[in-house]
Design a protein around this motif. Structure first.
Motif, PDB file in Angstrom:
ATOM      1  N   SER A  97       0.828  -1.210   0.000  1.00  0.00           N
ATOM      2  CA  SER A  97       0.000   0.000   0.000  1.00  0.00           C
ATOM      3  C   SER A  97       0.860   1.256   0.000  1.00  0.00           C
ATOM      4  CB  SER A  97      -0.910   0.022   1.232  1.00  0.00           C
ATOM      5  OG  SER A  97      -1.558   1.265   1.337  1.00  0.00           O
ATOM      6  N   LEU A  98       0.519   2.182  -0.888  1.00  0.00           N
ATOM      7  CA  LEU A  98       1.193   3.474  -0.899  1.00  0.00           C
ATOM      8  C   LEU A  98       0.722   4.361   0.252  1.00  0.00           C
ATOM      9  CD1 LEU A  98       1.012   4.291  -4.715  1.00  0.00           C
ATOM     10  CD2 LEU A  98       2.969   3.454  -3.427  1.00  0.00           C
ATOM     11  N   TRP A  99      -0.355   3.991   0.900  1.00  0.00           N
ATOM     12  CA  TRP A  99      -0.976   4.825   1.921  1.00  0.00           C
ATOM     13  C   TRP A  99      -0.635   4.365   3.334  1.00  0.00           C
ATOM     14  CZ3 TRP A  99      -2.817   8.935  -0.406  1.00  0.00           C
ATOM     15  CH2 TRP A  99      -3.111   8.827  -1.749  1.00  0.00           C
ATOM     16  N   ALA A 100      -0.102   3.187   3.492  1.00  0.00           N
ATOM     17  CA  ALA A 100       0.185   2.635   4.820  1.00  0.00           C
ATOM     18  C   ALA A 100       1.497   3.187   5.369  1.00  0.00           C
ATOM     19  CB  ALA A 100       0.272   1.111   4.725  1.00  0.00           C
ATOM     20  N   PRO A 101       1.593   3.295   6.692  1.00  0.00           N
ATOM     21  CA  PRO A 101       2.879   3.685   7.264  1.00  0.00           C
ATOM     22  C   PRO A 101       3.902   2.564   7.053  1.00  0.00           C
ATOM     23  CG  PRO A 101       1.355   3.052   9.001  1.00  0.00           C
ATOM     24  CD  PRO A 101       0.579   3.038   7.720  1.00  0.00           C
ATOM     25  N   VAL A 102       5.152   2.933   6.984  1.00  0.00           N
ATOM     26  CA  VAL A 102       6.207   1.937   6.814  1.00  0.00           C
ATOM     27  C   VAL A 102       6.319   1.075   8.071  1.00  0.00           C
ATOM     28  CG1 VAL A 102       8.683   1.606   6.429  1.00  0.00           C
ATOM     29  CG2 VAL A 102       7.441   3.360   5.159  1.00  0.00           C
ATOM     30  N   LYS A 103       6.120   1.688   9.242  1.00  0.00           N
ATOM     31  CA  LYS A 103       6.104   0.940  10.494  1.00  0.00           C
ATOM     32  C   LYS A 103       5.130   1.623  11.446  1.00  0.00           C
ATOM     33  CE  LYS A 103      10.069   3.315  12.462  1.00  0.00           C
ATOM     34  NZ  LYS A 103      11.358   3.192  13.092  1.00  0.00           N
ATOM     35  N   GLY A 104       4.670   0.879  12.420  1.00  0.00           N
ATOM     36  CA  GLY A 104       3.736   1.421  13.396  1.00  0.00           C
ATOM     37  C   GLY A 104       2.315   1.535  12.848  1.00  0.00           C
ATOM     38  N   TYR A 105       1.469   2.176  13.620  1.00  0.00           N
ATOM     39  CA  TYR A 105       0.056   2.338  13.266  1.00  0.00           C
ATOM     40  C   TYR A 105      -0.307   3.813  13.319  1.00  0.00           C
ATOM     41  CZ  TYR A 105      -0.316  -2.665  13.553  1.00  0.00           C
ATOM     42  OH  TYR A 105      -0.149  -4.004  13.316  1.00  0.00           O
ATOM     43  N   ARG A 106      -1.242   4.215  12.454  1.00  0.00           N
ATOM     44  CA  ARG A 106      -1.610   5.618  12.343  1.00  0.00           C
ATOM     45  C   ARG A 106      -3.130   5.743  12.211  1.00  0.00           C
ATOM     46  NH1 ARG A 106       0.662   6.930   7.231  1.00  0.00           N
ATOM     47  NH2 ARG A 106      -1.327   6.359   6.342  1.00  0.00           N
ATOM     48  N   TYR A 107      -3.716   6.646  12.984  1.00  0.00           N
ATOM     49  CA  TYR A 107      -5.142   6.953  12.837  1.00  0.00           C
ATOM     50  C   TYR A 107      -5.313   7.759  11.553  1.00  0.00           C
ATOM     51  CZ  TYR A 107      -9.638   9.208  13.540  1.00  0.00           C
ATOM     52  OH  TYR A 107     -10.916   9.672  13.370  1.00  0.00           O
ATOM     53  N   ASP A 108      -6.208   7.304  10.672  1.00  0.00           N
ATOM     54  CA  ASP A 108      -6.389   7.965   9.378  1.00  0.00           C
ATOM     55  C   ASP A 108      -7.775   8.556   9.174  1.00  0.00           C
ATOM     56  OD1 ASP A 108      -3.854   7.903   8.362  1.00  0.00           O
ATOM     57  OD2 ASP A 108      -4.175   6.231   7.010  1.00  0.00           O
ATOM     58  N   GLY A 109      -8.541   8.696  10.218  1.00  0.00           N
ATOM     59  CA  GLY A 109      -9.792   9.419  10.096  1.00  0.00           C
ATOM     60  C   GLY A 109     -11.033   8.552  10.083  1.00  0.00           C
ATOM     61  N   LEU A 110     -12.142   9.189   9.689  1.00  0.00           N
ATOM     62  CA  LEU A 110     -13.453   8.545   9.688  1.00  0.00           C
ATOM     63  C   LEU A 110     -13.872   8.166   8.276  1.00  0.00           C
ATOM     64  CD1 LEU A 110     -15.236  10.978  12.164  1.00  0.00           C
ATOM     65  CD2 LEU A 110     -14.379   8.674  12.653  1.00  0.00           C
TER      66      LEU A 110
END
Length: 164
Positions: A97-110
């Motif tokens: 995925s071009l949208w995923a973080p390389v590592k860790g987790y990220r809140y990306d909204g609703l």
């Protein structure tokens, strides 16, 4: 850790009565398709090796049986299709995925769960339940949403892929 997604080892948090509260989009199922503002999310189930609860090795392993709409997590997403109540999305690492973080987790909204797709055979040869989600307008831009972020991500994906 921040309380955005209460389930430690499950990608869907919610109930059949209330709908989904949050989902984690990572590399858990091969059939997920992440386009940033929209994505196709593979439901839950089919990874356990027995009748008991899934083990840690099951969660990250291949699918071993068909998914069903009766699964309680899939029921939560189906309720969200009907109610159109927003669902929190957390993105985790996913080399595809071009949208995923390389590592860790990220809140990306609703996001809104727009529809449940007809079940089909997935990449592992078993039936999967899929849901289409769409980001609600008016939120801050996604990481990876500009051309430079996408190019940087593609370079990182290419470097990992060339390491034999």
């Amino acid at each position: 850790m921040d309380g955005v997604h209460a389930m430690l080892e499950h990608g869907i948090h919610g109930t059949a009565a209330d709908g989904a509260y949050s989902v984690v989009l990572s590399a858990g199922y091969k059939d997920d398709k992440d386009s940033g503002r929209t994505f196709t999310y593979t439901g839950a189930g089919g990874k356990s090796t027995g009748d008991g609860p899934a083990q840690r090795s099951d969660i990250w392993g291949p699918q071993r049986s068909d998914q069903t709409v009766d699964n309680r997590s899939n029921q939560a997403l189906l309720t969200s299709v009907q109610t159109k109540r927003p669902v929190r999305v957390v993105r985790g690492p996913n080399p595809n995925s071009l949208w995923a973080p390389v590592k860790g987790y990220r809140y990306d909204g609703l996001y809104i769960v727009d529809e449940m797709l007809d079940s089909e055979l997935g990449a592992d040869g078993y039936k999967v339940i899929k849901f289409k989600l769409r980001r609600i307008e008016g939120q801050p831009p996604l990481s990876g949403s500009n051309k430079k972020d996408r190019q940087d991500r593609m370079l990182k994906i290419g470097k990992r892929g060339s390491r034999g």
